[in-house]
Write a protein that holds these residues in place. Structure first.
Motif, PDB file in Angstrom:
ATOM      1  N   SER A   1       0.336  -1.200   0.331  1.00  0.00           N
ATOM      2  CA  SER A   1       0.214  -0.008  -0.025  1.00  0.00           C
ATOM      3  C   SER A   1       1.088   1.769   0.042  1.00  0.00           C
ATOM      4  O   SER A   1       2.047   1.120   0.074  1.00  0.00           O
ATOM      5  N   ALA A   2       0.356   2.506  -0.425  1.00  0.00           N
ATOM      6  CA  ALA A   2       0.922   3.630  -0.222  1.00  0.00           C
ATOM      7  C   ALA A   2       1.726   4.235   1.161  1.00  0.00           C
ATOM      8  O   ALA A   2       2.659   4.266   1.405  1.00  0.00           O
ATOM      9  N   GLN A   3       0.969   3.795   1.980  1.00  0.00           N
ATOM     10  CA  GLN A   3       1.417   4.156   3.730  1.00  0.00           C
ATOM     11  C   GLN A   3       2.404   2.646   3.621  1.00  0.00           C
ATOM     12  O   GLN A   3       3.611   3.200   4.875  1.00  0.00           O
ATOM     13  N   ARG A   4       2.913   1.825   3.279  1.00  0.00           N
ATOM     14  CA  ARG A   4       3.607   0.808   3.575  1.00  0.00           C
ATOM     15  C   ARG A   4       5.073   0.777   2.868  1.00  0.00           C
ATOM     16  O   ARG A   4       5.709   1.402   3.272  1.00  0.00           O
ATOM     17  N   SER A   5       4.591   1.471   1.250  1.00  0.00           N
ATOM     18  CA  SER A   5       5.500   1.999   0.719  1.00  0.00           C
ATOM     19  C   SER A   5       6.314   3.029   1.561  1.00  0.00           C
ATOM     20  O   SER A   5       7.524   3.071   1.366  1.00  0.00           O
ATOM     21  N   ASN A   6       5.488   4.018   2.040  1.00  0.00           N
ATOM     22  CA  ASN A   6       6.202   5.721   2.628  1.00  0.00           C
ATOM     23  C   ASN A   6       6.906   4.665   4.448  1.00  0.00           C
ATOM     24  O   ASN A   6       7.812   5.691   3.903  1.00  0.00           O
ATOM     25  N   GLY A   7       6.035   3.863   4.117  1.00  0.00           N
ATOM     26  CA  GLY A   7       7.412   3.955   5.819  1.00  0.00           C
ATOM     27  C   GLY A   7       8.448   3.089   5.418  1.00  0.00           C
ATOM     28  O   GLY A   7       9.384   3.109   6.322  1.00  0.00           O
ATOM     29  N   LEU A   8       8.219   1.843   4.174  1.00  0.00           N
ATOM     30  CA  LEU A   8       9.794   1.482   3.885  1.00  0.00           C
ATOM     31  C   LEU A   8      10.663   2.282   3.507  1.00  0.00           C
ATOM     32  O   LEU A   8      12.110   2.306   3.990  1.00  0.00           O
ATOM     33  N   ARG A   9      10.591   3.161   2.749  1.00  0.00           N
ATOM     34  CA  ARG A   9      11.101   4.219   2.409  1.00  0.00           C
ATOM     35  C   ARG A   9      11.720   5.448   3.714  1.00  0.00           C
ATOM     36  O   ARG A   9      12.979   5.248   3.574  1.00  0.00           O
ATOM     37  N   ALA A  10      10.724   5.687   4.546  1.00  0.00           N
ATOM     38  CA  ALA A  10      11.406   6.339   5.751  1.00  0.00           C
ATOM     39  C   ALA A  10      12.663   5.489   6.707  1.00  0.00           C
ATOM     40  O   ALA A  10      13.546   5.872   6.839  1.00  0.00           O
ATOM     41  N   MET A  11      12.548   4.456   6.678  1.00  0.00           N
ATOM     42  CA  MET A  11      13.814   3.279   7.549  1.00  0.00           C
ATOM     43  C   MET A  11      14.439   2.875   6.709  1.00  0.00           C
ATOM     44  O   MET A  11      15.482   3.668   7.447  1.00  0.00           O
ATOM     45  N   ILE A  12      14.210   3.154   5.521  1.00  0.00           N
ATOM     46  CA  ILE A  12      15.934   3.702   4.446  1.00  0.00           C
ATOM     47  C   ILE A  12      16.265   4.264   4.528  1.00  0.00           C
ATOM     48  O   ILE A  12      17.332   4.544   4.609  1.00  0.00           O
ATOM     49  N   GLU A  13      15.751   5.353   4.644  1.00  0.00           N
ATOM     50  CA  GLU A  13      16.265   6.990   4.821  1.00  0.00           C
ATOM     51  C   GLU A  13      17.030   6.706   6.431  1.00  0.00           C
ATOM     52  O   GLU A  13      18.141   7.533   6.446  1.00  0.00           O
ATOM     53  N   ARG A  14      16.662   6.543   7.280  1.00  0.00           N
ATOM     54  CA  ARG A  14      16.878   6.088   8.768  1.00  0.00           C
ATOM     55  C   ARG A  14      18.257   5.444   8.766  1.00  0.00           C
ATOM     56  O   ARG A  14      19.201   5.927   9.019  1.00  0.00           O
ATOM     57  N   ILE A  15      18.242   4.948   7.859  1.00  0.00           N
ATOM     58  CA  ILE A  15      19.423   3.406   7.602  1.00  0.00           C
ATOM     59  C   ILE A  15      20.242   4.387   7.244  1.00  0.00           C
ATOM     60  O   ILE A  15      21.822   4.400   7.832  1.00  0.00           O
ATOM     61  N   ARG A  16      20.468   4.928   6.155  1.00  0.00           N
ATOM     62  CA  ARG A  16      21.373   6.082   4.861  1.00  0.00           C
ATOM     63  C   ARG A  16      21.450   6.701   6.019  1.00  0.00           C
ATOM     64  O   ARG A  16      23.067   7.226   6.207  1.00  0.00           O
ATOM     65  N   LEU A  17      20.819   7.668   6.364  1.00  0.00           N
ATOM     66  CA  LEU A  17      21.293   8.294   7.984  1.00  0.00           C
ATOM     67  C   LEU A  17      21.998   8.524   8.664  1.00  0.00           C
ATOM     68  O   LEU A  17      23.241   8.869   9.373  1.00  0.00           O
ATOM     69  N   VAL A  18      22.391   7.303   9.157  1.00  0.00           N
ATOM     70  CA  VAL A  18      22.559   6.713  10.394  1.00  0.00           C
ATOM     71  C   VAL A  18      24.005   6.037   9.931  1.00  0.00           C
ATOM     72  O   VAL A  18      25.503   6.578  10.352  1.00  0.00           O
ATOM     73  N   ALA A  19      24.474   5.636   8.517  1.00  0.00           N
ATOM     74  CA  ALA A  19      25.349   5.329   8.471  1.00  0.00           C
ATOM     75  C   ALA A  19      25.786   6.612   7.848  1.00  0.00           C
ATOM     76  O   ALA A  19      27.218   6.310   8.295  1.00  0.00           O
ATOM     77  N   GLY A  20      25.930   7.428   6.886  1.00  0.00           N
ATOM     78  CA  GLY A  20      26.388   8.533   6.706  1.00  0.00           C
ATOM     79  C   GLY A  20      27.432   9.273   8.047  1.00  0.00           C
ATOM     80  O   GLY A  20      27.910   9.861   7.646  1.00  0.00           O
ATOM     81  N   GLU A  21      26.181   9.473   9.164  1.00  0.00           N
ATOM     82  CA  GLU A  21      27.104   9.347  10.300  1.00  0.00           C
ATOM     83  C   GLU A  21      28.514   9.152  10.510  1.00  0.00           C
ATOM     84  O   GLU A  21      29.442   9.708  10.950  1.00  0.00           O
TER      85      GLU A  21
END
Length: 136
Positions: A114-134
């Motif tokens: 669903s659109a909500q699940r896709s948005n949530g998945l993108r949010a998880m990926i962004e969090r992972i990328r943010l933490v790794a980037g730090e």
């Protein structure tokens, strides 16, 4: 660039032709995952932008990225398990270079969430990328 564990789930999905079977397989991956300790379910580990409750607890040890996570929704727990297969064990510098959208497209997830699940998945990926980037 995908991890061997992720390649294994790609192969499983190729074998499972019916999307319902694939959906169940993702849920089974989540069920097999150890739950996140309650002490780690805090605002700092909570992922905003998800329809359900989601927590990710990333770690970088000796330059290697990994994370644990949990959710109150079984399909989301499964998606966390899939992301763990994609990212855990990578050198932290490689995490931000992973084409998560492209890799996940190999599973056909984009067409069946669903659109909500896709948005949530993108949010998880962004969090992972943010933490790794730090840590790069």
């Amino acid at each position: 660039m995908a991890q061997p564990d992720f390649e294994e789930i790609v192969e499983d999905f190729e074998f499972l032709e019916d999307w319902e079977d694939r959906y169940r397989h993702v849920i089974e991956q989540g069920r097999a995952m150890d739950p996140l300790e309650d002490a780690l379910k805090v605002p700092a580990t909570k992922v905003d932008g998800c329809a359900s409750q989601v927590w990710l607890h990333p770690r970088v040890e000796a330059g290697v990225f990994s994370f644990d996570g949990d959710s109150d929704a079984m399909i989301v727990r499964g998606l966390i398990a899939v992301l763990r297969m994609l990212y855990n064990g990578l050198p932290v510098g490689d995490v931000v270079r992973v084409d998560a959208g492209g890799e996940l497209a190999r599973l056909g997830l984009n067409d069946h969430l669903s659109a909500q699940r896709s948005n949530g998945l993108r949010a998880m990926i962004e969090r992972i990328r943010l933490v790794a980037g730090e840590h790069v």
